[in-house]
Write an enzyme that holds these catalytic residues in place. Structure first.
Site: not given
Length: 230
Positions: A198-199
């Protein structure tokens, strides 16, 4: 610079996920075996297997590493999406670290279900690579771009335009991997790096650049044209 020959699309698992997948499988298998052998009721075994099997499949999906090749031979002036995800920001900002001028920032947020490999958005030469420690705010928040842990890669295109590509850690992401090396040539089709769990990736473009995407649009890394330089 000479573009390499285009090849067929392939999908494999990214090397960054090898340890996670191997050790994760060993732990899940060991716990499942203990449940099977030492608990009379098989309900906990089947529940655990179903839940962890689903989680493991999600993690495998996360570590997919598609081998993609941009279909157009002439990439002059093109800026290609560096990541799979959704466009969450298109705005003018003051970039005071490298350029000290107004820039157009395009941000792509990657959910847990996206491929998290990152590609170079332009052909050129890597001018700067820098890692900055920081916080772990939710990646889609505006302050994440400057306050979160991030890695910056500045690329000079063959026409002399400098582009900043910023890998940003999120609330879940705790490791940014950057393959770019200062002074090396880089090309669309090559991996710039990887961010785990997640980023977000920001691209800073000169004013006057033609933006080819819109807010909320889904992007395909190394496939979607996000801008055309002057």
């Amino acid at each position: 610079m000479i573009k390499k020959i285009k090849k067929l699309k392939k999908i494999r698992l990214h090397r960054e996920g090898t340890d996670t997948l191997v050790y994760g499988f060993i732990v899940i298998a060991a716990i499942a075996l203990l449940l099977w052998r030492f608990i009379d009721s098989k309900v906990p075994f089947w529940c655990f297997t179903a839940i962890m099997g689903t989680v493991y499949c999600i993690v495998i999906n996360f570590f997919r590493c598609p081998i993609r090749f941009f279909p157009e031979e002439d990439t002059t002036g093109l800026v290609v999406a560096p990541a799979d995800g959704r466009v969450v920001v298109i705005e003018e900002v003051d970039e005071d670290v490298y350029f000290h001028e107004r820039r157009i920032m395009v941000s792509i947020f990657m959910s847990l279900f996206n491929v998290h490999a990152n590609w170079f958005p332009v052909d050129g030469k890597v001018k700067t690579v820098a890692h900055h420690d920081g916080n772990f705010h939710k990646a889609w928040l505006p302050k994440a771009s400057e306050e979160n842990e991030h890695a910056d890669v500045v690329i000079t295109t063959p026409e002399g335009t400098d582009i900043l590509c910023r890998q940003i850690a999120g609330a879940v992401a705790r490791r940014i991997v950057t393959y770019a090396k200062q002074g090396e040539d880089c090309y669309i089709d090559e991996h710039l790096g990887f961010i785990k769990f997640g980023s977000r990736v920001d691209v800073y473009l000169p004013l006057g650049t033609e933006i080819c995407i819109k807010m909320g649009q889904l992007t395909t890394g190394n496939g979607t044209i996000i801008a055309k330089l002057k």
